[in-house]
Every structure is written in structure tokens, then in C-alpha cells.
Write an enzyme that holds these catalytic residues in place. Structure first.
Site, PDB file in Angstrom:
ATOM      1  N   GLU A  16      -6.422   1.737  -8.414  1.00 42.80           N
ATOM      2  CA  GLU A  16      -6.875   2.460  -7.153  1.00 42.80           C
ATOM      3  C   GLU A  16      -7.127   3.920  -7.444  1.00 42.80           C
ATOM      4  O   GLU A  16      -8.041   4.635  -6.707  1.00 42.80           O
ATOM      5  CB  GLU A  16      -5.906   2.307  -5.954  1.00 42.80           C
ATOM      6  N   HIS A  74      -3.682   3.477 -12.228  1.00 39.73           N
ATOM      7  CA  HIS A  74      -3.770   2.626 -11.387  1.00 39.73           C
ATOM      8  C   HIS A  74      -5.274   2.388 -10.950  1.00 39.73           C
ATOM      9  O   HIS A  74      -5.841   3.266 -10.767  1.00 39.73           O
ATOM     10  CB  HIS A  74      -2.917   2.738 -10.086  1.00 39.73           C
ATOM     11  N   GLY A 107      -3.217  -6.805  -3.939  1.00 32.29           N
ATOM     12  CA  GLY A 107      -3.105  -6.601  -2.302  1.00 32.29           C
ATOM     13  C   GLY A 107      -4.017  -8.120  -1.851  1.00 32.29           C
ATOM     14  O   GLY A 107      -4.302  -8.080  -0.806  1.00 32.29           O
ATOM     15  N   GLY A 128       3.541  -3.974  -5.266  1.00 31.27           N
ATOM     16  CA  GLY A 128       3.316  -3.253  -4.075  1.00 31.27           C
ATOM     17  C   GLY A 128       3.818  -3.659  -2.936  1.00 31.27           C
ATOM     18  O   GLY A 128       4.885  -3.352  -2.521  1.00 31.27           O
ATOM     19  N   GLY A 129       3.021  -4.440  -1.996  1.00 34.95           N
ATOM     20  CA  GLY A 129       3.453  -4.825  -0.813  1.00 34.95           C
ATOM     21  C   GLY A 129       4.612  -5.195  -0.524  1.00 34.95           C
ATOM     22  O   GLY A 129       5.493  -4.912   0.231  1.00 34.95           O
ATOM     23  N   ASN A 151       5.828   0.071  -6.101  1.00 35.34           N
ATOM     24  CA  ASN A 151       4.938   0.970  -6.060  1.00 35.34           C
ATOM     25  C   ASN A 151       4.632   1.118  -4.394  1.00 35.34           C
ATOM     26  O   ASN A 151       3.903  -0.021  -3.890  1.00 35.34           O
ATOM     27  CB  ASN A 151       3.603   0.688  -6.808  1.00 35.34           C
ATOM     28  N   TRP A 152       5.067   2.175  -3.668  1.00 39.55           N
ATOM     29  CA  TRP A 152       4.839   2.160  -2.329  1.00 39.55           C
ATOM     30  C   TRP A 152       3.412   2.432  -1.973  1.00 39.55           C
ATOM     31  O   TRP A 152       3.332   2.209  -0.779  1.00 39.55           O
ATOM     32  CB  TRP A 152       5.772   2.996  -1.702  1.00 39.55           C
ATOM     33  N   LYS A 153       2.824   2.984  -2.804  1.00 40.83           N
ATOM     34  CA  LYS A 153       1.490   3.385  -2.208  1.00 40.83           C
ATOM     35  C   LYS A 153       1.265   4.503  -1.162  1.00 40.83           C
ATOM     36  O   LYS A 153       2.343   4.978  -1.255  1.00 40.83           O
ATOM     37  CB  LYS A 153       0.497   2.146  -2.129  1.00 40.83           C
ATOM     38  N   SER A 157      -0.025  -8.878  -6.252  1.00 38.25           N
ATOM     39  CA  SER A 157       0.485  -9.813  -5.266  1.00 38.25           C
ATOM     40  C   SER A 157       1.876 -10.705  -6.124  1.00 38.25           C
ATOM     41  O   SER A 157       2.068 -11.893  -5.606  1.00 38.25           O
ATOM     42  CB  SER A 157      -0.247 -10.892  -5.022  1.00 38.25           C
ATOM     43  N   GLU A 204      -2.543  -5.009 -14.498  1.00 39.94           N
ATOM     44  CA  GLU A 204      -2.813  -5.563 -13.111  1.00 39.94           C
ATOM     45  C   GLU A 204      -4.274  -5.868 -12.979  1.00 39.94           C
ATOM     46  O   GLU A 204      -4.971  -5.164 -12.866  1.00 39.94           O
ATOM     47  CB  GLU A 204      -2.556  -4.216 -12.126  1.00 39.94           C
TER      48      GLU A 204
HETATM   49  P1  13P Z   1       0.465  -5.739  -4.469  1.00 41.78           P
HETATM   50  O1  13P Z   1       1.831  -6.090  -4.967  1.00 41.78           O
HETATM   51  O2  13P Z   1       0.571  -5.422  -3.013  1.00 41.78           O
HETATM   52  O3  13P Z   1      -0.666  -6.641  -4.903  1.00 41.78           O
HETATM   53  O4  13P Z   1       0.023  -4.340  -5.360  1.00 41.78           O
HETATM   54  C1  13P Z   1       0.134  -4.455  -6.575  1.00 41.78           C
HETATM   55  C2  13P Z   1       0.156  -3.075  -7.208  1.00 41.78           C
HETATM   56  O5  13P Z   1      -1.036  -2.572  -7.219  1.00 41.78           O
HETATM   57  C3  13P Z   1       1.109  -2.551  -7.679  1.00 41.78           C
HETATM   58  O6  13P Z   1       1.004  -1.174  -8.338  1.00 41.78           O
END
Ligand code: 13P
Length: 253
Positions: free
Chosen positions: A101, A99, A177, A238-239, A9-11, A217, A171
Site C-alpha cells: 500500500e 508494504h 484484503g 491486517g483485517g 498491522n492495523w493500517k 487474508s 504478501e
Molecule cells: P489482510 O490481512 O487484511 O489481507 O491484510 C494483509 C496485510 O496487508 C498486512 O500487512
């Protein structure tokens, strides 16, 4: 055998040049990743790159493009929105829905998320439905109740057949993050709980077939111990999905 999936997930990250070099970096490693029908990778970039990515993935059958969101509306005067139908027409197969967010910053409720799931399924997109507790809930020890309510208020409204076409992602919000990963035991405990809820709501076979991903993470360092747990069927990353080498190492794990 249930599908194993690693989703990146590149966000809201990567400009066009970065997106192209990230995709090229992953394509270079395609042959080393040991993918198959039941071991696949989904990349969910920002919308502007989605068609570019789905079209380069056509020659790489176990790489799929995914959307990070879709509209709850079918079509029409909804400035700035992207419908499930538009997404599906771009050879995209997956869509992340719910998600934390989106729930937090865009006030998406379980009711809205259910509408999104219906729209997605109507277009034959596979929703990746996210759930997971806040830090407050984890500290109060009521995380199982928190997650159960997210399931009850949204995906458990689906029929068994509809539920058979979704992926669940656990999650925990406190792990997203933050660099604070859930321990493999903590994650496994919740995954097992979710699978048990699916069994009670639908059936043992649906529970056994549902892919449940862990997100929060995930890194190349902690991936293999998380994925070794019996109810963890892959990751929502994510990251670490923004670095081709690290993401490839997670896929291999
Ligand atoms: P991180 O891997 O950056 O913690 O993000 C997780 C995430 O929200 C994937 O959707």
C-alpha cells in the site's frame, strides 16, 4: 532457531476507544498465548497510539509495538513525517517497510525503501520488509522474477550483517484484503524460493535464521495450515488483527 512472529498491522483503522479496547482484549489473553523469546507478537497501530501501546507492553515482554512506516530522512523540515529516531525513542522495536500500500499509494520505490531500512537500522529498529507480486504477475507466471527483483533492488544491497537484522514478509498483493488467501502450498513455494535466494546471496546460516512471514487474508480459520509449512515463520495480519479474539486465535495457531 529462528523467531516466530505474528504481526498485527492495523493500517488506518481504530479510533482511540477502539484501540484501547483492542489492546485490553489482547492483554487479557496474554497468559494463554504461550509466547517466549522466540515466539513474539508485534502490534503496528496508527502512529498516534504507538507510545501508549509500547508503554503498556513494557510489562508484557513478548508483546512489541511496531510502526507501519518511517521516514527516509533523518530529521528536520519534513512536515507530517515521523523519523526512525523518534519511533525508536518511544520504545518501539519493529517497523514495517515497503508494504504494497505504501509502494502503490505513496509511490515508495525500492531505492526509497532502502534508505528507510538504513534509517531504521541505525536506530536499532528491526525492519519488516514486505515483498509480493501483483495479480497480473501471478497470472503471467512471473511472480518469482517479480519478487527476486524486489529483493535485488532493495534488501540485497545490505551487508550480511545488516541483513541478519531484518524480517521478510511475503504478501502477494492479490491476497491483501481480498479474502483470497494464497494456499499453504503457494505460500510455502514462495517462502522456500525467498529463503533459497537469501542462501545464494549470503549464506545458508543467514537463510536459515531469517524469519519470513506470510501476509494476505490470514484468518483464525486458515492460520494453522499456513503456519504448519516449514518456511512460514508467522504472519503479517491486517483485517483479522482488529478483533482481539480472532487475533489471539491466530497467535495460538
Ligand atoms: P489482510 O490481512 O487484511 O489481507 O491484510 C494483509 C496485510 O496487508 C498486512 O500487512
Amino acid at each position: 532457531m529462528r523467531k516466530k512472529i505474528i504481526t498485527g498491522n492495523w493500517k488506518m483503522n481504530a479510533d482511540k476507544n477502539e484501540a484501547v479496547s483492542l489492546v485490553n482484549g489482547l492483554l487479557e489473553k496474554y497468559g494463554e498465548l504461550n509466547l517466549s523469546e522466540n515466539k513474539i507478537v508485534v502490534i503496528a497501530p496508527p502512529f498516534p497510539y504507538i507510545h501508549y501501546i509500547s508503554s503498556v507492553f513494557i510489562k508484557h515482554p513478548y508483546f512489541f509495538a511496531g510502526a507501519q512506516n518511517c521516514s527516509e530522512y533523518e530529521k528536520g523540515a519534513y512536515t507530517g513525517e515521523v523519523s526512525a529516531k523518534i519511533i525508536a525513542s518511544l520504545d518501539v522495536k519493529y517497523v514495517i517497510i515497503g508494504h504494497s500500500e505504501r509502494r502503490q499509494y505513496f509511490r515508495e520505490t525500492d531505492e526509497i525503501l532502502l534508505q528507510k531500512i538504513y534509517r531504521a537500522q541505525k536506530e536499532k529498529l528491526i525492519p519488516i520488509f514486505c515483498c509480493g507480486e501483483s495479480l497480473e504477475s501471478r497470472e503471467a507466471g512471473d511472480h518469482f522474477t517479480f519478487i527476486k527483483k524486489q529483493l535485488d533492488d532493495c534488501v540485497f544491497h545490505l551487508t550480511e550483517e545488516e541483513f541478519g537484522n531484518i524480517v521478510i514478509a511475503y504478501e502477494p498483493i492479490w491476497a491483501i484484503g481480498t479474502g483470497k488467501t494464497a494456499s499453504p502450498e503457494q505460500a510455502q513455494e514462495v517462502h522456500q524460493f525467498i529463503r533459497q535466494q537469501i542462501k545464494e546471496k549470503y549464506s545458508e546460516s543467514t537463510a536459515e535464521q531469517t524469519t519470513i512471514l506470510y501476509g494476505g487474508s490470514v484468518t483464525a480459520k486458515n492460520a494453522s495450515e499456513l503456519f504448519a509449512e516449514k518456511d512460514i515463520d508467522g504472519g503479517l495480519v491486517g483485517g483479522a488483527s482488529l478483533k482481539a479474539d480472532e487475533f489471539a486465535a491466530i497467535i495460538k495457531a
